[in-house]
Design an enzyme around this catalytic site. Sequence first.
Site, PDB file in Angstrom:
ATOM      1  N   SER A 190       0.831  -1.202   0.000  1.00 34.86           N
ATOM      2  CA  SER A 190       0.000   0.000   0.000  1.00 34.86           C
ATOM      3  C   SER A 190       0.871   1.260   0.000  1.00 34.86           C
ATOM      4  O   SER A 190       1.689   1.443  -0.903  1.00 34.86           O
ATOM      5  CB  SER A 190      -0.951  -0.042   1.201  1.00 34.86           C
ATOM      6  OG  SER A 190      -1.954   0.931   1.095  1.00 34.86           O
ATOM      7  N   HIS A 240      -7.686  -5.626  -0.242  1.00 36.11           N
ATOM      8  CA  HIS A 240      -6.488  -4.793  -0.135  1.00 36.11           C
ATOM      9  C   HIS A 240      -5.354  -5.452   0.649  1.00 36.11           C
ATOM     10  O   HIS A 240      -4.196  -5.119   0.449  1.00 36.11           O
ATOM     11  CB  HIS A 240      -6.852  -3.457   0.524  1.00 36.11           C
ATOM     12  CG  HIS A 240      -5.721  -2.479   0.608  1.00 36.11           C
ATOM     13  ND1 HIS A 240      -5.053  -2.017  -0.506  1.00 36.11           N
ATOM     14  CD2 HIS A 240      -5.124  -1.883   1.681  1.00 36.11           C
ATOM     15  CE1 HIS A 240      -4.101  -1.167  -0.129  1.00 36.11           C
ATOM     16  NE2 HIS A 240      -4.123  -1.080   1.181  1.00 36.11           N
ATOM     17  N   ASP A 281      -9.618  -4.837  -4.909  1.00 39.70           N
ATOM     18  CA  ASP A 281      -9.027  -3.881  -3.965  1.00 39.70           C
ATOM     19  C   ASP A 281      -9.771  -2.556  -4.078  1.00 39.70           C
ATOM     20  O   ASP A 281      -9.728  -1.891  -5.111  1.00 39.70           O
ATOM     21  CB  ASP A 281      -7.540  -3.693  -4.290  1.00 39.70           C
ATOM     22  CG  ASP A 281      -6.805  -2.886  -3.232  1.00 39.70           C
ATOM     23  OD1 ASP A 281      -7.450  -2.100  -2.513  1.00 39.70           O
ATOM     24  OD2 ASP A 281      -5.571  -3.032  -3.137  1.00 39.70           O
TER      25      ASP A 281
END
Length: 349
Positions: A208, A334, A295
Amino acid sequence: DRKDKGTEGYCSSSYTMEIIFFTQTCVWWRLRRLFLALMLLYVFIPVIVKLCPSIQAKLVFLNFVRVPYFIDLKRPLDQGLNHTHNFYLEPEPGVRVGVWHTVPAHMWRDAQNKDGHWFESSLGSAQSAILYLHGNAGTSLPAGAALTAVLFQVLSALGFHVIAFDYRGWGDSDGSPSELSMTSDALFIYHWLKVRLNKAPLYVWGHSLGTGVATNVVRRLCDRDSPPDALILESPFTNIREEAKSHPFSMVYRFLPGFDWFFLDTISANDIYFASDDNVNHISCPVLILHAEDDAVVPFHLGKKLYHAASRSQSLSGHKVQFVPFDSSLSYKHKFIYRSPELAHILRY
């Protein structure tokens, strides 16, 4: 009598109508006031963000959000990591950052009740190691303690030493965050780890927001002709402006006139760029990108776009650049890619 009853019925009906009308009027005024309040709030937030850019920086880093909150980072054993050591390093005088070192699973018995010297010495015989760079909103446990503990266990089972740390301002690390400090902290930990590995392969893994840190770090390493053995990007984005515009939190403002000026330019005013799409033009090592199609935090198309940018990079010519998508039916979203039974094969390949 009939006349009196008719009059009485008419009065009762009229009274009921008045009550209904009064009630409807009150509800209407309340809804109107609520609508006006929401509209004022809707306009007020962008103005405040523009006037106080530091607010936008906090929204990018979210380092004040600690999930789970009641966790003792000094005790990784509480998270099921019985072969992990917690310690602290100083990237610069007066700044202390917390670090976790998880040894390969086959060493877990030997690791019991060992001190920091044993863990550090074990790096000298390591076969391979991963420097893990977490995302925002939390600590080196970005997906929550249980989830990240599982990820570290997966990597440990594959024979990796895993080094994870909290950038300054996260977890129990000192200081406050910035893109520059996050990058310098990661570079410091990388060099600390590199000199102890005795030429064993060292991989940089970012997740991320950590993918932005990872490409910053690897770009600088490549500029010094000392690239890592590979760069692994899990749920990456192209740059922070495109990610901010695609993030679910921006949905209510995305079509607001002046959105870029209010929000995106304010991010840049904080010297926050995380320009991975530019960094890949200066990286010269194998790159692996992992992204789930479902995601919602970092949209799949941003990971795909970054892959296309890397594929066209002259500096990556001759190096393997791989993009591995995960179908939305798998529900990895995610932060659950570690659940993939194919992960071991992907990393070995």
